[in-house]
Design a protein around this motif. Structure first.
Motif, PDB file in Angstrom:
ATOM      1  N   SER A  48       0.835  -1.205   0.000  1.00  0.00           N
ATOM      2  CA  SER A  48       0.000   0.000   0.000  1.00  0.00           C
ATOM      3  C   SER A  48       0.869   1.254   0.000  1.00  0.00           C
ATOM      4  CB  SER A  48      -0.876   0.024   1.253  1.00  0.00           C
ATOM      5  OG  SER A  48      -0.058   0.251   2.392  1.00  0.00           O
ATOM      6  N   GLY A  49       0.199   2.392  -0.126  1.00  0.00           N
ATOM      7  CA  GLY A  49       0.904   3.668  -0.075  1.00  0.00           C
ATOM      8  C   GLY A  49       1.422   3.999   1.319  1.00  0.00           C
ATOM      9  N   SER A  50       0.679   3.607   2.333  1.00  0.00           N
ATOM     10  CA  SER A  50       1.136   3.840   3.703  1.00  0.00           C
ATOM     11  C   SER A  50       2.417   3.053   3.977  1.00  0.00           C
ATOM     12  CB  SER A  50       0.069   3.405   4.709  1.00  0.00           C
ATOM     13  OG  SER A  50      -1.124   4.133   4.535  1.00  0.00           O
ATOM     14  N   GLU A  51       2.411   1.795   3.584  1.00  0.00           N
ATOM     15  CA  GLU A  51       3.614   0.972   3.773  1.00  0.00           C
ATOM     16  C   GLU A  51       4.779   1.529   2.967  1.00  0.00           C
ATOM     17  OE1 GLU A  51       1.205  -3.274   4.298  1.00  0.00           O
ATOM     18  OE2 GLU A  51       2.659  -3.039   2.683  1.00  0.00           O
ATOM     19  N   GLY A  54      -0.465  17.798   4.772  1.00  0.00           N
ATOM     20  CA  GLY A  54      -0.044  16.764   3.818  1.00  0.00           C
ATOM     21  C   GLY A  54      -0.729  15.456   4.178  1.00  0.00           C
ATOM     22  N   TYR A  55      -0.767  14.506   3.242  1.00  0.00           N
ATOM     23  CA  TYR A  55      -1.296  13.178   3.561  1.00  0.00           C
ATOM     24  C   TYR A  55      -0.335  12.113   3.052  1.00  0.00           C
ATOM     25  CZ  TYR A  55      -4.295   9.198   4.351  1.00  0.00           C
ATOM     26  OH  TYR A  55      -4.795   7.998   4.824  1.00  0.00           O
ATOM     27  N   HIS A  56       0.070  11.218   3.957  1.00  0.00           N
ATOM     28  CA  HIS A  56       1.000  10.161   3.564  1.00  0.00           C
ATOM     29  C   HIS A  56       0.568   8.798   4.084  1.00  0.00           C
ATOM     30  CE1 HIS A  56       3.654  13.248   1.961  1.00  0.00           C
ATOM     31  NE2 HIS A  56       3.535  13.906   3.098  1.00  0.00           N
ATOM     32  N   SER A 107       9.300  12.572  -3.017  1.00  0.00           N
ATOM     33  CA  SER A 107       8.073  13.000  -3.680  1.00  0.00           C
ATOM     34  C   SER A 107       7.035  11.885  -3.510  1.00  0.00           C
ATOM     35  CB  SER A 107       8.369  13.238  -5.164  1.00  0.00           C
ATOM     36  OG  SER A 107       7.196  13.622  -5.838  1.00  0.00           O
ATOM     37  N   ASP A 108       5.971  12.155  -2.758  1.00  0.00           N
ATOM     38  CA  ASP A 108       4.923  11.141  -2.560  1.00  0.00           C
ATOM     39  C   ASP A 108       4.028  11.121  -3.795  1.00  0.00           C
ATOM     40  OD1 ASP A 108       2.762   9.553  -1.915  1.00  0.00           O
ATOM     41  OD2 ASP A 108       2.770  10.130   0.201  1.00  0.00           O
ATOM     42  N   GLU A 109       4.239  10.077  -4.612  1.00  0.00           N
ATOM     43  CA  GLU A 109       3.568   9.961  -5.914  1.00  0.00           C
ATOM     44  C   GLU A 109       2.352   9.051  -5.853  1.00  0.00           C
ATOM     45  OE1 GLU A 109       4.379  11.438  -8.803  1.00  0.00           O
ATOM     46  OE2 GLU A 109       6.069  12.552  -7.970  1.00  0.00           O
ATOM     47  N   VAL A 110       1.849   8.782  -4.654  1.00  0.00           N
ATOM     48  CA  VAL A 110       0.780   7.789  -4.530  1.00  0.00           C
ATOM     49  C   VAL A 110      -0.450   8.204  -5.345  1.00  0.00           C
ATOM     50  CG1 VAL A 110      -0.796   6.635  -2.925  1.00  0.00           C
ATOM     51  CG2 VAL A 110       1.623   6.828  -2.361  1.00  0.00           C
ATOM     52  N   ILE A 111      -0.783   9.500  -5.353  1.00  0.00           N
ATOM     53  CA  ILE A 111      -1.875   9.971  -6.211  1.00  0.00           C
ATOM     54  C   ILE A 111      -1.337  10.467  -7.558  1.00  0.00           C
ATOM     55  CG2 ILE A 111      -3.573  11.829  -6.550  1.00  0.00           C
ATOM     56  CD1 ILE A 111      -4.240  11.605  -3.573  1.00  0.00           C
ATOM     57  N   CYS A 112      -0.280  11.261  -7.510  1.00  0.00           N
ATOM     58  CA  CYS A 112       0.171  11.957  -8.730  1.00  0.00           C
ATOM     59  C   CYS A 112       0.791  11.019  -9.762  1.00  0.00           C
ATOM     60  CB  CYS A 112       1.157  13.060  -8.358  1.00  0.00           C
ATOM     61  SG  CYS A 112       0.356  14.426  -7.478  1.00  0.00           S
ATOM     62  N   ALA A 128       1.622   3.940  -5.273  1.00  0.00           N
ATOM     63  CA  ALA A 128       0.567   2.931  -5.019  1.00  0.00           C
ATOM     64  C   ALA A 128      -0.603   3.262  -5.954  1.00  0.00           C
ATOM     65  CB  ALA A 128       0.132   2.907  -3.557  1.00  0.00           C
ATOM     66  N   LYS A 129      -1.823   3.286  -5.436  1.00  0.00           N
ATOM     67  CA  LYS A 129      -3.041   3.668  -6.165  1.00  0.00           C
ATOM     68  C   LYS A 129      -3.001   3.362  -7.682  1.00  0.00           C
ATOM     69  CE  LYS A 129      -4.882   6.713  -2.693  1.00  0.00           C
ATOM     70  NZ  LYS A 129      -4.211   7.622  -1.773  1.00  0.00           N
ATOM     71  N   GLY A 130      -2.704   4.338  -8.521  1.00  0.00           N
ATOM     72  CA  GLY A 130      -2.759   4.146  -9.973  1.00  0.00           C
ATOM     73  C   GLY A 130      -1.806   3.098 -10.511  1.00  0.00           C
TER      74      GLY A 130
HETATM   75  C1  PLP Z   1      -3.646   7.404  -0.381  1.00  0.00           C
HETATM   76  C2  PLP Z   1      -2.322   7.996  -0.075  1.00  0.00           C
HETATM   77  C3  PLP Z   1      -1.380   7.343   0.729  1.00  0.00           C
HETATM   78  C4  PLP Z   1      -1.702   6.080   1.457  1.00  0.00           C
HETATM   79  O1  PLP Z   1      -1.930   5.002   0.610  1.00  0.00           O
HETATM   80  P1  PLP Z   1      -2.757   3.732   1.167  1.00  0.00           P
HETATM   81  O2  PLP Z   1      -2.678   2.766   0.018  1.00  0.00           O
HETATM   82  O3  PLP Z   1      -4.129   4.191   1.503  1.00  0.00           O
HETATM   83  O4  PLP Z   1      -2.023   3.221   2.352  1.00  0.00           O
HETATM   84  C5  PLP Z   1      -0.123   7.902   0.860  1.00  0.00           C
HETATM   85  N1  PLP Z   1       0.186   9.062   0.255  1.00  0.00           N
HETATM   86  C6  PLP Z   1      -0.695   9.727  -0.502  1.00  0.00           C
HETATM   87  C7  PLP Z   1      -0.285  10.994  -1.175  1.00  0.00           C
HETATM   88  C8  PLP Z   1      -1.984   9.231  -0.667  1.00  0.00           C
HETATM   89  O5  PLP Z   1      -2.884   9.919  -1.382  1.00  0.00           O
END
Ligand code: PLP
Length: 457
Positions: free
Chosen positions: A121-124, A154-156, A260-265, A289-291
């Motif tokens: 996941s993105g958190s991990e 911010g969200y991580h 750079s947290d690319e989980v969304i971008c 993660a995500k995309g």
């Molecule tokens: C969603 C998100 C996370 C966390 O990802 P999860 O898969 O929900 O653990 C981390 N960083 C950003 C920027 C996010 O949008």
């Protein structure tokens, strides 16, 4: 389906209330109104258990980049399940999909980004680079370089490290966070916090908070700075153009890692493969993660530049970190097929050249509305800022109320959007059509009209 499960299905709402705890939810309130049950999806649409259709302006949760119902992914997953449903990547083994996925990801990440560490996941992914950054500096004989600088709002992610890196006060209040060694500086949110400065001036000012914080802590005590290229959960906040180049300059001058947290971008959302490419900067580490799998199966990772990767490989020895599902072969197969689709259908180019600018223009057309103060849009990541008084950038006293009002009205009219306070957020699938974007903008305008009437009488 047998009679027992049919009975269970007709009773899902009650069972959900009795047994299922939802993320980021007040369960008492939620159980009182009941959950919406989503049963199937196709393209950019989701369908609930009453057969009602919604345009998904949010791509699930920022993730369904290729849209719903792609049989190619189901087939790739089915094949991999039959071939090898699971094997680990510990103890000197690997699996074909994990290898090929690491290669494929890095092929789009720039010349200096050549390795990937997989997570679930993105958190991990954020927990992973958190340790990696400290291990990197320790290996270079600088074990005091430990503190991580992150940003307010911010969200991580939601793990202990992820939530600590995030700058959400209401998350920190639960569970005694942040953990030691994480500090926060301001966010580049000009509309809300820029005062009398121009966006360009404000961008430089908040970027320089990083320099001030490093100097306050001492360069020898700081490991890294982390930020989302464009804040997602914080409200799709696109920083002023002056912001990222200044951040990159400071990280270099003060010798700290840029994350750079690319989980969304990542993976096309901004009209580039990665958000840092939109802003023209080169990070040292980048959680993803995500995309990556368009949400079809859970998988994340950290992209590691040669600067860090070479030290990790040549100097560190064992990196004592990993997950049972790191490089999970079925998730990796889904991600590989997802990236093949993004490449073959030229979705990144489509977002950059066509549908991204089209959404931006659509949102911009809402700026004539009496309660819209501003709009921002990069690729298919957009925001509509609500305002009580446009001329003075005065925001509604009760920000939550205004946003929820627009969101709920849109929902009733078949459009899923998210509201973060008084910002309406847009993040549709990258395959969304122009007609669907038109529909999204029209429905939003009706939601705004509704809120205007309710709020201003
Ligand atoms: C969603 C998100 C996370 C966390 O990802 P999860 O898969 O929900 O653990 C981390 N960083 C950003 C920027 C996010 O949008």
């Amino acid at each position: 389906m047998d009679t027992q499960s049919n009975a269970a299905l007709s009773n899902l709402g009650a069972l959900d209330a009795a047994h299922h705890l939802h993320p980021f939810s007040d369960m008492k309130k939620l159980n009182a109104v009941g959950t919406r049950i989503i049963e199937r999806a196709e393209g950019s649409y989701i369908f609930d258990n009453h057969g009602k259709r919604y345009l998904d302006g949010f791509a699930g949760l920022w993730c369904v980049n290729i849209g719903y119902g792609r049989k190619e992914i189901a087939d790739a997953v089915y094949r991999q399940m039959n071939e090898l449903p699971y094997y680990n990547t510990f103890f000197g083994t690997t699996t074909p999909p994990a290898v090929l996925l690491a290669q494929k990801i890095t092929s789009h990440a720039g010349a200096k980004m050549n390795r990937v560490f997989f997570t679930g996941s993105g958190s991990e992914a954020n927990d992973t680079w958190f340790r990696m950054a400290r291990v990197y500096w320790a290996a270079l004989g600088k074990p005091t370089k430990k503190t991580i600088i992150a940003r307010k709002n911010g969200y991580h992610g939601s793990t202990v490290a992820g939530a600590s890196l995030g700058g959400m006060k209401w998350m920190h209040e639960q569970g005694d966070l942040p953990i030691p060694g994480v500090v926060h500086i301001g966010q580049p949110f000009w509309y809300g916090e820029g005062g009398d400065l121009s966006p360009a001036e404000f961008g430089l000012k908040v970027a320089r908070e990083l320099e001030e914080k490093i100097d306050e802590l001492g360069e020898d005590n700081v490991a890294a700075f982390v930020a989302e290229p464009i804040q997602g959960a914080g409200g799709v906040i696109v920083p002023p153009e002056t912001y990222w180049p200044e951040i990159a300059r400071i990280c270099k001058a003060r010798n700290i890692l840029l994350v750079s947290d690319e989980v969304i971008c990542g993976f096309g959302r901004t009209g580039h493969w990665f958000g840092y490419q939109h802003f023209g900067v080169e990070p040292d580490l980048a959680p993803i993660a995500k995309g990556l799998s368009s949400g079809y199966l859970p998988i994340g990772g950290v992209m590691v530049s040669d600067r860090v990767g070479d030290v990790l490989v040549n100097e560190v020895g064992d990196f004592n970190h990993g997950f049972t599902y790191s490089g999970h072969p079925v998730c990796a197969a889904a991600a590989l097929e997802n990236l093949r689709i993004i490449e073959d259908e030229k979705l990144v180019e489509r977002v950059h050249d066509d549908i991204g600018p089209y959404l931006a223009a659509g949102l911009k057309s809402l700026e004539d509305h009496p309660i819209v103060g501003d709009t921002q849009c990069v690729g298919l990541m957009g925001a509509v800022q609500l305002a009580e008084d446009k001329a003075t950038r005065l925001r509604f006293e009760d920000k939550e109320k205004a946003g929820v009002m627009v969101r709920n009205h849109c929902l009733e009219n078949g459009l899923v959007l998210r509201a973060t306070g008084d910002r309406m957020l847009f993040s549709p699938p990258l395959i969304i059509t122009r007609a669907e974007v038109d529909q999204m903008v029209e429905t939003t305008r009706k939601g705004l009209d509704h809120a205007l009437k309710e709020l201003k009488g």
